[in-house]
Design a protein around this motif. Structure first.
Motif, PDB file in Angstrom:
ATOM      1  N   GLU A   1       0.480  -6.139   2.980  1.00  0.00           N
ATOM      2  CA  GLU A   1       1.581  -6.662   4.020  1.00  0.00           C
ATOM      3  C   GLU A   1       2.406  -5.413   4.475  1.00  0.00           C
ATOM      4  OE1 GLU A   1       4.631  -9.634   4.953  1.00  0.00           O
ATOM      5  OE2 GLU A   1       3.737  -9.600   2.744  1.00  0.00           O
ATOM      6  N   PHE A   2       2.780  -4.341   3.311  1.00  0.00           N
ATOM      7  CA  PHE A   2       3.888  -3.760   3.654  1.00  0.00           C
ATOM      8  C   PHE A   2       3.088  -2.272   3.364  1.00  0.00           C
ATOM      9  CE2 PHE A   2       6.543  -7.168   2.116  1.00  0.00           C
ATOM     10  CZ  PHE A   2       7.387  -7.083   3.213  1.00  0.00           C
ATOM     11  N   ILE A   3       3.736  -1.150   4.063  1.00  0.00           N
ATOM     12  CA  ILE A   3       3.057   0.382   3.700  1.00  0.00           C
ATOM     13  C   ILE A   3       4.481   0.993   3.418  1.00  0.00           C
ATOM     14  CG2 ILE A   3       2.150   1.981   4.812  1.00  0.00           C
ATOM     15  CD1 ILE A   3       0.516   0.316   6.464  1.00  0.00           C
TER      16      ILE A   3
ATOM     17  N   GLU B   1      -0.985  -1.140  -4.219  1.00  0.00           N
ATOM     18  CA  GLU B   1      -2.447  -0.134  -4.576  1.00  0.00           C
ATOM     19  C   GLU B   1      -1.900   1.237  -4.200  1.00  0.00           C
ATOM     20  OE1 GLU B   1      -5.175  -0.682  -1.370  1.00  0.00           O
ATOM     21  OE2 GLU B   1      -3.889  -0.847   0.295  1.00  0.00           O
ATOM     22  N   ILE B   2      -2.315   2.303  -4.685  1.00  0.00           N
ATOM     23  CA  ILE B   2      -1.821   3.595  -4.453  1.00  0.00           C
ATOM     24  C   ILE B   2      -3.091   4.453  -3.726  1.00  0.00           C
ATOM     25  CG2 ILE B   2      -1.147   6.065  -5.615  1.00  0.00           C
ATOM     26  CD1 ILE B   2       0.273   4.471  -7.728  1.00  0.00           C
TER      27      ILE B   2
ATOM     28  N   SER C   1       0.953  -1.194  -0.055  1.00  0.00           N
ATOM     29  CA  SER C   1       0.003   0.035   0.059  1.00  0.00           C
ATOM     30  C   SER C   1       0.626   1.224  -0.063  1.00  0.00           C
ATOM     31  CB  SER C   1      -0.796  -0.100   1.209  1.00  0.00           C
ATOM     32  OG  SER C   1      -1.868  -1.084   1.358  1.00  0.00           O
ATOM     33  N   ILE C   2       0.777   2.004  -1.122  1.00  0.00           N
ATOM     34  CA  ILE C   2       1.756   3.234  -1.103  1.00  0.00           C
ATOM     35  C   ILE C   2       0.789   4.409  -0.824  1.00  0.00           C
ATOM     36  CG2 ILE C   2       3.055   4.482  -2.750  1.00  0.00           C
ATOM     37  CD1 ILE C   2       3.460   2.109  -4.388  1.00  0.00           C
ATOM     38  N   ILE C   3       1.301   5.195   0.047  1.00  0.00           N
ATOM     39  CA  ILE C   3       0.371   6.522   0.649  1.00  0.00           C
ATOM     40  C   ILE C   3       0.867   7.612   0.216  1.00  0.00           C
ATOM     41  CG2 ILE C   3      -0.690   7.623   2.715  1.00  0.00           C
ATOM     42  CD1 ILE C   3      -0.842   4.663   3.954  1.00  0.00           C
ATOM     43  N   ILE C   4       0.242   8.405  -0.432  1.00  0.00           N
ATOM     44  CA  ILE C   4       0.938   9.647  -0.869  1.00  0.00           C
ATOM     45  C   ILE C   4      -0.189  10.920  -0.448  1.00  0.00           C
ATOM     46  CG2 ILE C   4       1.283  11.229  -3.090  1.00  0.00           C
ATOM     47  CD1 ILE C   4       1.630   8.444  -4.479  1.00  0.00           C
TER      48      ILE C   4
ATOM     49  N   CYS D   1      10.598   8.985   1.722  1.00  0.00           N
ATOM     50  CA  CYS D   1       9.915   7.746   1.457  1.00  0.00           C
ATOM     51  C   CYS D   1      10.481   6.727   2.571  1.00  0.00           C
ATOM     52  CB  CYS D   1      10.787   7.144   0.063  1.00  0.00           C
ATOM     53  SG  CYS D   1      10.540   5.530  -0.326  1.00  0.00           S
ATOM     54  N   THR D   2       9.232   6.205   3.321  1.00  0.00           N
ATOM     55  CA  THR D   2       9.618   5.333   4.315  1.00  0.00           C
ATOM     56  C   THR D   2       8.669   4.009   4.039  1.00  0.00           C
ATOM     57  OG1 THR D   2      10.084   6.917   6.142  1.00  0.00           O
ATOM     58  CG2 THR D   2       8.943   4.785   6.735  1.00  0.00           C
ATOM     59  N   PHE D   3       9.395   2.789   4.089  1.00  0.00           N
ATOM     60  CA  PHE D   3       8.801   1.439   3.695  1.00  0.00           C
ATOM     61  C   PHE D   3       8.991   0.641   5.005  1.00  0.00           C
ATOM     62  CE2 PHE D   3       9.484  -2.806   3.092  1.00  0.00           C
ATOM     63  CZ  PHE D   3       8.881  -3.234   1.990  1.00  0.00           C
TER      64      PHE D   3
END
Length: 350
Positions: A88-90, A41-42, A13-16, A171-173
């Protein structure tokens, strides 16, 4: 991308967060869709933009999830994305970035190999791709955060995977599990040092931060505020908020003389540079927020796992002023900060 099988263990999940991002936002999202080998997903959260950049982005990329706010709530808007995230990841990703095709693949691989934590890629200047934007962010023991290597030409000097103080908000993963442990973005922050706060809170939960140079992202940086009085106001206000509620009360009492000594010097210096009013405003704001800071402190101190003595082992005494800002600081500033930091470290360990 959301139509891909959600059972894929690498679903991200990519949060912008966007505020009047214009074409910069379009470039960011377009680069994400060039990412290889991974399903994602964005989630785009718009903070009441007046330029319709979010609507244009949704039109061009209908796959994205769009959340529209009726006011600008700053980076706290990321919490709305966390609530909707299915991965599972953000990833917290700034709208003024451009990612490379294997950025995500390398971050996931690094997480699998090195374990639970917050991960940051190698950030390069968007307009000067051979210049470093951040080779990992560091926390000075007196509460100042800085981007290692910022403004330096990339000559391969930061090619080692290693522990850092905190990950850049650009950018934090991490995993959804880690986000759940650390918690949401503190609403007290509007802009700046929210990432320092998040990394510091991670350390209190024994969650480390790492720099992964194999992943590369290009970052414009402060497209709205640049280096301004307003930016300085947020940086100074939020630095003190972090100090007050992330350090224990006993630690604050121990190092308060050192902090005040530094504060006096900083005040007179920035007064000479025209930022005196912003400094005063930041202190007034902290006073007005004292009850919110107190409540945040209760929650954090109650849930912490390790002591300040252990936490500061991951902080540094040094301080790096970005090369593009050297004109606003005397050459001996870093030396003075280092001496004060070493003294504060000895006091904390007593």
């Amino acid at each position: 991308m959301e139509s891909k099988e959600l059972k894929n263990e690498s679903y991200v999940s990519i949060i912008i967060v966007n505020f009047n991002g214009g074409n910069i936002l379009q470039e960011c999202v377009d680069s994400i869709f060039q990412t290889v080998k991974r399903s994602f997903e964005i989630i785009l959260i718009d903070n009441n933009s007046s330029d319709n950049s979010h609507l244009k982005c949704k039109e061009n990329f209908p796959e994205i999830k769009l959340i529209e706010n009726n006011e600008n709530i700053g980076l706290t808007a990321r919490n709305l994305g966390i609530e909707k995230a299915k991965g599972e990841f953000i990833v917290f990703l700034d709208s003024d970035t451009v990612v490379t095709v294997n950025w995500l693949e390398n971050l996931i691989k690094s997480f699998r190999e090195n374990g639970e934590g917050l991960y940051q890629p190698k950030l390069m200047e968007k307009n000067r791709p051979d210049v470093i934007n951040s080779a990992g962010n560091m926390i000075n023991i007196l509460g100042m955060g800085f981007s290692r290597g910022k403004g330096k030409k990339d000559e391969g000097q930061y090619e080692k995977f290693e522990e850092i103080g905190y990950t850049s908000g650009a950018c934090t993963f991490t995993s959804a599990k880690v986000v759940k442990k650390i918690g949401s973005i503190n609403k007290i922050f509007f802009s700046y040092h929210d990432d320092l706060d998040y990394g510091w809170r991670g350390w209190l939960q024994k969650i480390p931060s790492f720099y992964e140079p194999k992943s590369i992202v290009y970052h414009l940086g402060s497209p709205t505020l640049k280096w301004s009085g307003k930016k300085f106001y947020f940086l100074e206000r939020n630095r003190w908020i972090c100090l007050f509620y992330l350090y224990s009360t006993s630690t604050i009492i121990k190092i308060l003389p050192v902090l005040l000594f530094l504060e006096i010097g900083m005040f007179f210096y920035f007064l000479s540079k025209g930022f005196g009013c912003e400094k005063i405003k930041s202190l007034i704001s902290i006073y007005k927020l004292r009850n919110e800071i107190k409540e945040s402190k209760k929650e954090i101190q109650k849930s912490r796992i390790i002591s300040d003595k252990e936490v500061v082992e991951h902080f540094v005494d040094s301080f790096e002023l970005p090369l593009n800002l050297v004109q606003i600081s005397p050459n001996n500033t870093n030396k003075i900060i280092k001496l004060l930091s070493k003294f504060a470290r000895k006091i904390i360990k007593l």
